[in-house]
Design an enzyme around this catalytic site. Sequence first.
Site, mmCIF file in Angstrom:
data_model
loop_
_atom_site.group_PDB
_atom_site.id
_atom_site.type_symbol
_atom_site.label_atom_id
_atom_site.label_comp_id
_atom_site.label_asym_id
_atom_site.label_seq_id
_atom_site.Cartn_x
_atom_site.Cartn_y
_atom_site.Cartn_z
ATOM 1 N N VAL A 21 31.140 34.663 36.183
ATOM 2 C CA VAL A 21 29.712 34.766 36.168
ATOM 3 C C VAL A 21 29.515 35.585 34.824
ATOM 4 C CG1 VAL A 21 27.754 35.622 37.239
ATOM 5 C CG2 VAL A 21 29.365 34.578 38.516
ATOM 6 N N ARG A 69 24.503 39.456 40.250
ATOM 7 C CA ARG A 69 23.909 39.637 41.590
ATOM 8 C C ARG A 69 22.617 38.735 41.668
ATOM 9 N NH1 ARG A 69 25.163 44.571 38.755
ATOM 10 N NH2 ARG A 69 26.736 45.815 39.755
ATOM 11 N N ARG A 70 22.884 37.396 41.137
ATOM 12 C CA ARG A 70 21.936 36.522 41.644
ATOM 13 C C ARG A 70 22.390 35.524 42.593
ATOM 14 N NH1 ARG A 70 19.095 34.981 35.843
ATOM 15 N NH2 ARG A 70 18.974 37.064 34.922
ATOM 16 N N GLY A 71 23.581 35.903 43.172
ATOM 17 C CA GLY A 71 24.104 34.691 44.177
ATOM 18 C C GLY A 71 24.919 33.556 43.993
ATOM 19 N N GLU A 76 39.997 40.352 39.889
ATOM 20 C CA GLU A 76 39.595 41.722 40.552
ATOM 21 C C GLU A 76 39.735 41.710 41.996
ATOM 22 O OE1 GLU A 76 35.950 43.674 38.576
ATOM 23 O OE2 GLU A 76 35.636 41.612 37.827
ATOM 24 N N TYR A 84 37.048 38.938 46.566
ATOM 25 C CA TYR A 84 37.273 37.904 47.272
ATOM 26 C C TYR A 84 37.697 38.194 48.844
ATOM 27 C CZ TYR A 84 37.464 35.493 42.734
ATOM 28 O OH TYR A 84 36.939 35.202 41.493
ATOM 29 N N PHE A 102 47.227 29.733 37.815
ATOM 30 C CA PHE A 102 46.471 28.642 37.484
ATOM 31 C C PHE A 102 44.971 28.871 37.207
ATOM 32 C CE2 PHE A 102 47.346 29.034 42.119
ATOM 33 C CZ PHE A 102 45.980 29.273 42.633
#
Length: 413
Positions: free
Chosen positions: A88, A94-96, A123, A127, A413
């Site tokens: 991103v 922080r926009r989804g 990071e 997840y 991958f």
Amino acid sequence: MGTDRGTELRTLRPEEFDRWWDHLVRAFGGGPASPEERELDKSLTEFDRSFAVWDAGAVVGTSGAFSFRMTVPGGAVVPTAGVTMVSVAATHRRRGMLTSMMRRLLDDARAQGEPLAALFASEPAIYGRFGYGTATLQLNAEIDTGRVTLALPEGTDEVRVRYAPPADVLNECEAVYAALVPRRPGMLARQPGWERAGLLDPESDRDGASALQCVVAERDGEVTGYARFRTKLGWGPGGHDGTVTLEDLAGLDPATEAALWRFLFGIDLMTTLSVRGRPVDEAWQHQVSDIRRCRLRLRDAAHLRLVDVGAALSARTYVAPVDVVLDVEDPFCPWNAGRWRLTGDAKGASCERTADAPDLSLSVRELGAAYLGGVSLLSLAAAGRVREVRPGASAEASVAFGSPVAPWLPHGF
């Protein structure tokens, strides 16, 4: 498909690849990326499973998946979505957008009948909220080969090791890899084209080291293993101080593996063997004369998610008989939520919906961590991440979920 604030999430088109890839490179630090790597990534990209988020004609988010098949305990090879290329733009936090991409990837995996999804996390903290648990660890080491020796198993001297150009023996090496896939949970059956990844060797990535080198191990004229590596000569006040960097090693039997490790330990003018991303239970750790001088380190590797709880738990076998009711939480994929009765043993298993009282309560994240047999449910219970409803259920399930060999996903991958 729309996302927040006017951005658009849609499937990537082949003619958009370069813009998509350039954004990805910038999102991961903007370091140099070789033309060889770009070409390989483009050839492997599954465009119908790759997505871009657009804002006023600019790529501001990327994600994708590969259609893999992963070995699970018991040896079955299960369809698995290899989640990849997730980024991103720093201008669009922080926009989804990440949530929208994770939603699309998991919905697609479910539609394609893939019970599992796996990823390597840049990071790890990101997840867990999407249901991924750390399922495999990898072993790194910096071995002082000037001081550490090996005690080798019987039969090592019967194995011949010879140099070979990496591309010339690619088919033989791939045959060795394919033979090993059913033996260890977490390994991926190599899809066409992926064999090229092991030969990627741009000069810009060598950091002064040699071009990729390869040796193959042979017994009675048959290739039984291989090692790919680089060497970097160095000199210090005491003389030569070179480093061997191991890229890949595989052997069909203990003697072959030992012969390859002995070769790596004995390369002239080298005093350090740098090892990355190896299984945590490799035998060489018990053959070295001084484990402290190997400077071992562990880190997380594959993160796994059960896309379909019933299908995933039914696909593997269990080292001990198991009959347990799992109360599963999964707010991101609610089709998994609820109670499941898992019954099985070393011959097979079934996992079906039930209204019976639960024995264990846990989220899909914990199931992902324990699924390949490398993480103990009992340990997760001690950490407060699994709740034991029926006394003794954690220990029983932990034994059943175990694996005699550590799970390992051998390449990124």
